[in-house]
Design a protein around this motif. Structure first.
Motif, PDB file in Angstrom:
ATOM      1  N   TRP A 101       1.576   3.287  -5.671  1.00 15.58           N
ATOM      2  CA  TRP A 101       1.600   3.158  -4.217  1.00 15.58           C
ATOM      3  C   TRP A 101       1.960   4.499  -3.583  1.00 15.58           C
ATOM      4  O   TRP A 101       2.720   5.290  -4.143  1.00 15.58           O
ATOM      5  N   THR A 102       1.426   4.749  -2.402  1.00 13.88           N
ATOM      6  CA  THR A 102       1.656   6.009  -1.698  1.00 13.88           C
ATOM      7  C   THR A 102       3.104   6.092  -1.210  1.00 13.88           C
ATOM      8  O   THR A 102       3.642   5.141  -0.660  1.00 13.88           O
TER       9      THR A 102
ATOM     10  N   ILE B 197       0.975   4.751   8.755  1.00 11.61           N
ATOM     11  CA  ILE B 197       1.192   3.412   8.198  1.00 11.61           C
ATOM     12  C   ILE B 197       0.598   2.309   9.071  1.00 11.61           C
ATOM     13  O   ILE B 197       0.803   1.130   8.799  1.00 11.61           O
TER      14      ILE B 197
ATOM     15  N   GLU C  22       5.542   7.536   1.461  1.00  9.41           N
ATOM     16  CA  GLU C  22       5.523   8.092   2.823  1.00  9.41           C
ATOM     17  C   GLU C  22       6.955   8.457   3.235  1.00  9.41           C
ATOM     18  O   GLU C  22       7.789   7.585   3.488  1.00  9.41           O
TER      19      GLU C  22
ATOM     20  N   ALA D 214       6.966   4.534  -6.939  1.00 10.01           N
ATOM     21  CA  ALA D 214       5.613   5.087  -6.795  1.00 10.01           C
ATOM     22  C   ALA D 214       5.023   5.481  -8.155  1.00 10.01           C
ATOM     23  O   ALA D 214       3.836   5.283  -8.402  1.00 10.01           O
TER      24      ALA D 214
ATOM     25  N   GLU E  63       0.806  -1.229   0.000  1.00 12.41           N
ATOM     26  CA  GLU E  63       0.000   0.000   0.000  1.00 12.41           C
ATOM     27  C   GLU E  63       0.837   1.276   0.000  1.00 12.41           C
ATOM     28  O   GLU E  63       0.391   2.312  -0.483  1.00 12.41           O
ATOM     29  N   ALA E  64       2.028   1.204   0.577  1.00 15.97           N
ATOM     30  CA  ALA E  64       2.832   2.422   0.696  1.00 15.97           C
ATOM     31  C   ALA E  64       4.323   2.089   0.671  1.00 15.97           C
ATOM     32  O   ALA E  64       4.734   0.960   0.945  1.00 15.97           O
TER      33      ALA E  64
ATOM     34  N   ILE F 230       3.778  -2.320   3.940  1.00 15.94           N
ATOM     35  CA  ILE F 230       4.761  -1.311   3.568  1.00 15.94           C
ATOM     36  C   ILE F 230       5.930  -1.926   2.804  1.00 15.94           C
ATOM     37  O   ILE F 230       6.410  -3.006   3.136  1.00 15.94           O
TER      38      ILE F 230
ATOM     39  N   LYS G 117      -0.920  -1.147   7.716  1.00 16.79           N
ATOM     40  CA  LYS G 117      -0.666  -1.184   6.279  1.00 16.79           C
ATOM     41  C   LYS G 117       0.492  -2.114   5.911  1.00 16.79           C
ATOM     42  O   LYS G 117       1.334  -2.447   6.729  1.00 16.79           O
TER      43      LYS G 117
END
Length: 228
Positions: free
Chosen positions: A146-147, A186, A149, A141, A113-114, A191, A189
């Motif tokens: 995907w985000t 996060i 961070e 990204a 997700e990130a 990662i 999530k």
């Protein structure tokens, strides 16, 4: 006309073999792209890179992979030299896009997700002007959606270079060097923690241990290169 003259006197060169690039080529020529020492570890649940994170529950990233596998004698080593020390930031983004294009198709990475890049100490980042791991993360990204961070992991202590240290010295050098910031971003999530070069895994293991303090956080690791 002007562009043709510029290309005549300042030709774009492949970052590996230094041959002139044609219009459709960007960082590398097509020959060097086809010869990239891709590890393929993102398709294998068990691999050399993943095994570095199986020592204890505190540092247990559930999967890890690197885009490239090579030695310092490899001509592709120039990519990291130019990225880290010569200010060629586009190399980091381009490599990230290539890696992201592989990961988005890999079954093991479908729930990511990130992306969290390993941070530099602010003093070092100011001196260099950028964080090469963050550039790599930006490229991933761009390819995956995907985000990104960049504020959840912070380097709170400046450390000596790891280059000439052995495994134990590397672990001692980075112990306590990272801390969490905005962990709620996060929580719960999946990662992808990313860095540039992986050798012993000491820096990444320290980061994994810190990120695993976040409730429900699941960690995968990805790097530009694994150098044995």
């Amino acid at each position: 006309m002007l562009g043709q003259l510029f290309s005549l006197f300042f030709p774009r060169l492949c970052a590996v073999c230094h041959k002139s690039l044609i219009s459709v080529e960007k960082l590398l020529c097509l020959g060097c792209i086809s010869d990239l020492p891709r590890s393929g570890y993102w398709l294998r649940e068990e691999n050399i890179v993943a095994n570095l994170f199986c020592e204890s529950p505190e540092i247990r990233a559930q999967h890890a992979s690197s885009l490239l596998y090579y030695t310092k004698e490899s001509p592709y080593h120039q990519l990291l030299i130019r990225l880290k020390y010569k200010g060629e930031t586009q190399i980091g983004i381009e490599l990230g896009q290539w890696f992201g294009a592989e990961l988005i198709k890999a079954p093991l990475y479908q729930t990511i997700e990130a992306i969290v890049p390993v941070p530099l100490h602010p003093k070092k980042e100011r001196k260099r002007g950028y964080n090469q791991s963050q550039l790599f993360a930006q490229g991933i990204a761009l390819s995956t959606g995907w985000t990104l961070e960049t504020t959840v992991l912070r380097r709170n202590r400046h450390t000596a270079t790891q280059t000439k240290l052995n495994r134990d010295e590397r672990r001692q050098n980075v112990a306590g060097a990272f801390c969490l910031s905005n962990p709620e971003r996060i929580a719960g999530k999946h990662i992808l923690l990313v860095d540039d070069v992986l050798t012993t895994g000491a820096t990444l293991q320290t980061c994994v241990a810190e990120l695993l303090k976040v409730p429900g956080c699941k960690i995968w690791v990805g790097t530009i290169a694994y150098v044995e």
